[in-house]
Design an enzyme around this catalytic site. Sequence first.
Site, PDB file in Angstrom:
ATOM      1  N   GLY A 248     -16.550 -74.553   0.499  1.00 34.40           N
ATOM      2  CA  GLY A 248     -17.405 -75.619   1.020  1.00 34.40           C
ATOM      3  C   GLY A 248     -18.761 -75.068   1.436  1.00 34.40           C
ATOM      4  O   GLY A 248     -19.784 -75.518   0.967  1.00 34.40           O
ATOM      5  N   ALA A 519     -12.118 -70.510  13.669  1.00 31.63           N
ATOM      6  CA  ALA A 519     -11.036 -69.585  14.023  1.00 31.63           C
ATOM      7  C   ALA A 519     -10.762 -69.598  15.521  1.00 31.63           C
ATOM      8  O   ALA A 519      -9.627 -69.805  15.967  1.00 31.63           O
ATOM      9  CB  ALA A 519     -11.381 -68.179  13.547  1.00 31.63           C
ATOM     10  N   ARG A 622     -12.416 -60.584  19.775  1.00 27.33           N
ATOM     11  CA  ARG A 622     -11.143 -60.165  19.175  1.00 27.33           C
ATOM     12  C   ARG A 622     -11.074 -60.641  17.730  1.00 27.33           C
ATOM     13  O   ARG A 622     -11.373 -61.798  17.433  1.00 27.33           O
ATOM     14  CB  ARG A 622      -9.989 -60.762  19.980  1.00 27.33           C
ATOM     15  CG  ARG A 622      -8.620 -60.572  19.306  1.00 27.33           C
ATOM     16  CD  ARG A 622      -7.492 -61.035  20.202  1.00 27.33           C
ATOM     17  NE  ARG A 622      -7.251 -60.066  21.253  1.00 27.33           N
ATOM     18  CZ  ARG A 622      -6.772 -60.374  22.459  1.00 27.33           C
ATOM     19  NH1 ARG A 622      -6.513 -61.640  22.766  1.00 27.33           N
ATOM     20  NH2 ARG A 622      -6.552 -59.436  23.357  1.00 27.33           N
ATOM     21  N   LYS A 627      -7.656 -58.413   8.128  1.00 23.20           N
ATOM     22  CA  LYS A 627      -7.721 -58.513   6.666  1.00 23.20           C
ATOM     23  C   LYS A 627      -8.519 -59.744   6.243  1.00 23.20           C
ATOM     24  O   LYS A 627      -9.460 -59.646   5.459  1.00 23.20           O
ATOM     25  CB  LYS A 627      -6.306 -58.557   6.074  1.00 23.20           C
ATOM     26  CG  LYS A 627      -6.288 -58.563   4.561  1.00 23.20           C
ATOM     27  CD  LYS A 627      -4.881 -58.553   3.986  1.00 23.20           C
ATOM     28  CE  LYS A 627      -4.297 -57.144   3.957  1.00 23.20           C
ATOM     29  NZ  LYS A 627      -3.080 -57.056   3.111  1.00 23.20           N
ATOM     30  N   VAL A 697     -16.841 -64.994  12.759  1.00 18.99           N
ATOM     31  CA  VAL A 697     -17.428 -63.915  11.963  1.00 18.99           C
ATOM     32  C   VAL A 697     -17.977 -64.399  10.618  1.00 18.99           C
ATOM     33  O   VAL A 697     -18.764 -63.703   9.987  1.00 18.99           O
ATOM     34  CB  VAL A 697     -16.435 -62.770  11.647  1.00 18.99           C
ATOM     35  CG1 VAL A 697     -16.042 -62.044  12.906  1.00 18.99           C
ATOM     36  CG2 VAL A 697     -15.213 -63.263  10.903  1.00 18.99           C
ATOM     37  N   GLU A 699     -20.035 -66.554   9.433  1.00 13.80           N
ATOM     38  CA  GLU A 699     -21.462 -66.743   9.174  1.00 13.80           C
ATOM     39  C   GLU A 699     -22.266 -65.544   9.651  1.00 13.80           C
ATOM     40  O   GLU A 699     -23.323 -65.241   9.098  1.00 13.80           O
ATOM     41  CB  GLU A 699     -21.929 -68.046   9.823  1.00 13.80           C
ATOM     42  CG  GLU A 699     -21.183 -69.224   9.204  1.00 13.80           C
ATOM     43  CD  GLU A 699     -21.686 -70.581   9.627  1.00 13.80           C
ATOM     44  OE1 GLU A 699     -22.335 -70.672  10.685  1.00 13.80           O
ATOM     45  OE2 GLU A 699     -21.417 -71.543   8.903  1.00 13.80           O
TER      46      GLU A 699
END
Lengths: 739, 211
Positions: A248, A519, A622, A627, A697, A699
Amino acid sequence: MRFDTPATTNPIDQLKVVGQPTDRIDGRYKTTGTAAYAYERHDVVPEQAYGFVLGSAIAKGRIAAMHVEDAKTAPGVLAIVTTLDMPRLERGMMNAAYLFGGPIIQHYHQAIAVVVAETFEQARAAAYLIRVDYQSEAGKFDLAAEAPNATLIGDDSGEGSSGPPEVRVGDFEGAFAAAAVKLDESYTTPDESHAMMEPHATIAAWDGDRLTLWTSNQMIAWGKRSIAKILGIPAQNVRLDSPYIGGGFGAKLFIRADAVLAALAAKAAHRPVKLALTRPLIANNTTHRPATIQRIRIGANRDGTITAIAHESTSGNLAEGKPETAVSQTRLLYAGANRLMAMRLTPLDLPEGNAMRAPGEAPGMMALEVAMDEMAEKLGLDPVEFRILNDTQVDPEKLDRRFSHRDLVGCLRLGAERFGWDKRSPRPAQVRDGRWLIGAGVAAGFRNNLLTKSGARVRLDRQGVVTVETDMTDIGTGSYTIIAQTAAEMMGVTLDKVVVRLGDSAFPASAGSGGQWGANNATAGVYAACVKLREAVAQQLGFNAADAEFSNGDVRSGNRSVPLSQAASAGELVAEDLIEYGDLAKTHQQSTFAAHFVEVGVDAATGEVRVRRMLAVCAAGRILNPKSARSQVIGAMTMGVGAALMEELAVDKRRGFFVNHDLAGYEVPVHADIPHQEVVFLDEVDPMSSPMKAKGVAELGICGVGAAVANAVYNATGIRIRDYPLTLDKLIDRLPEAV
Amino acid sequence: MSDPGELNVNRREVMVGAGACAALAAAPPSVRAQPAPVVTPVMTQVSFNVNGQVRTLELDTRTTLLDALREHLHLTGTKKGCDHGQCGACTVIVDGRRINSCLTLAVMHQGGAVTSIEGLGTPDNLHPMQAAFVKHDGYQCGYCTPGQICSGVAVLDEIKAGIPSHVTADLTAPVQLSESEIRERMSGNICRCGAYSNIVEAMTEVAERQG
């Protein structure tokens, strides 16, 4: 759950599951082609007919007439809906362009008709039988020509990037005039296209006055309200479902023509209708990152201390559109007592400009971090040291407002060490490897961390399986996996005991995917729901919730241990909650930081630029799954290379459209363009952000990359290019003389 | 296995149907002088082997192999990213070679053998390349992934078969497996999420295990 004081120790800190580099739980479906995207939901509703969308062939004007007779009688055609069949529909939330209805054309490839037929081939053939009589009008398509008329405007991108029309701190003009060392340069960034791999697509079905859209959308709750507004129906009559989204990057934040036309077509055809925007429609029919013209002025003392900094940006958009907030990061990134930021906007009749990955910061950092490189050179300072020298631990506009946690200096120092920065020649055009001129560049990365409420429901069944339901989306970000990790950690079970169901508007509304807020907020919402479920479990088992431990599939308190599943023996337990935030984001500035290092080779004869090495060091709280977080960052670095070296929507300034509107003309990085990429996450937590102590993270990874590439090209060649992308035509006649 | 049989339509009929469609797509409606003739779809039967099973379809001759898989056989693992041969998301392996299934009509594959992503492995029994993609996180949104994996499997075979690429330095020596060979050969498969670095690692691991 209200989060209004910094997080203390909580079950997430165990890090038995959270923080581990787990393989994605949706991986085996994505790699086997069994994850079904919007257009592929053959099983959700029978009798699906095919829709095909026709776009306007003019950029501005009106439609006098549409001749649909041939198309209507074409084989297999079930219905045709044209833009003349209805008045202009309401605009969706946060859209600048009207998506359908009425004779007025605002931009090229605006949707003007949808043809429904039994097959895709029939719908496509019939669509091209529609003849349109246009009345074309002159429009404004040239940003540089219109820029002198631009007016000051404030904006909040809604994605963490914002500013009033003008910010003034101290006396910029006076301090700049008095500065010992000065820089005053202009930079341009072009229009860019999201170019996600899955085109916008929707299957629509009506059941009476209730509408279901199986679609591809990043923000389910926004989409539900938005389609209701556009169609003039109650939001509670709408369901959206987007379990898998083929990328997107902001293009699917909002309802677009695919959803609107599928709904209208399904109504007209009395059948469920599936349609996708064709690839050539996407650049002009949907949204893009607007081009910018930026002016940066920096004044410093001879020791390198910045005394004055100004960043001004001009962009264009449709009359009701917004500016690209390219100055936002400059308000926060470096110290300096005297400051001026300004944003200007001018009306353009190009397609709608809107959010693309790190709106504001991505193009803003491409200019600012080149200016910092230029200024370091003027001062005779190493560009890493110059940035460290001007670091700030407080908001430069409000000196008593601290950052919640800021370790840009740590990123730069560790990055310099890992990259071997000390081996870089400070003088440009000094290093040669065969036919290649070699250079290295650095840039800071910066992007704000946003707190936004997010809900979830969790269920515990008698097998001890925990099911999470939230309308959160996974657009490749890893949401499925980090939500499963969060629930597993909270309920003390292994990942195989967790089921995650996403993207359905029937589930509690979440933060959604945008602005790198997904997130932290979505997992915090799951945390909140799990706290409630833990209380329900404790009560069911006769434990005191405060001292019950959840681990290894058991609930334990004192000497007593009971299997978790036993709490559901009399029936499923269900808990729902959301995370809401107090004013920690106001009292403290929450941002994420990075240092990007890039090595390039520039062909000494042709000017071709090849990226040879890339390193990003990120400080972003954090890291919930190293991964998938690393993948977010390398993907953003890749898009940053595209922005630096090749991506540019070419504007036809007479006809008013983006000419290179497909994946051959609009070049994005391919395998051969990208070397091995290194990512390091600093080991840190931010207790101000949420109980998860995480930040975004996805962007951060793109912010600054383009400038690091441009600075490396300068270091390789001695040629300073201030107009992106850095294509070889801008280098070839200025390359150093061959020795 | 049943005999796939011959095409029951002549070549001229196929060309009329498909050609008319292409001409219409190329000419913007506003500049077309005459209303185009209404084309009656030409239907034909075609049989080919898909993932080990013979499948027989009654198709509009304009149907691409990609749409035959996705819309008629409901094998939606093969993706439509551009429908123009520009992105590689529709890559499948036909008669041992990878192709863009959007750039080929289904009727051109009478009697052919197609391997799509569904033919490589299943969620509970992954092909080694699929498992390596999961392990190395060689995907994000997942939309280009089936095409990357089909290409990845075929690329390793191409290198083994000694087929040179643009970056092969010595055309007379056996082709060496290298990261630059992988990157060059995979460049027809776009991943906008930018998983390239991880995909190369996944492919390298599979190649090294194959020996």
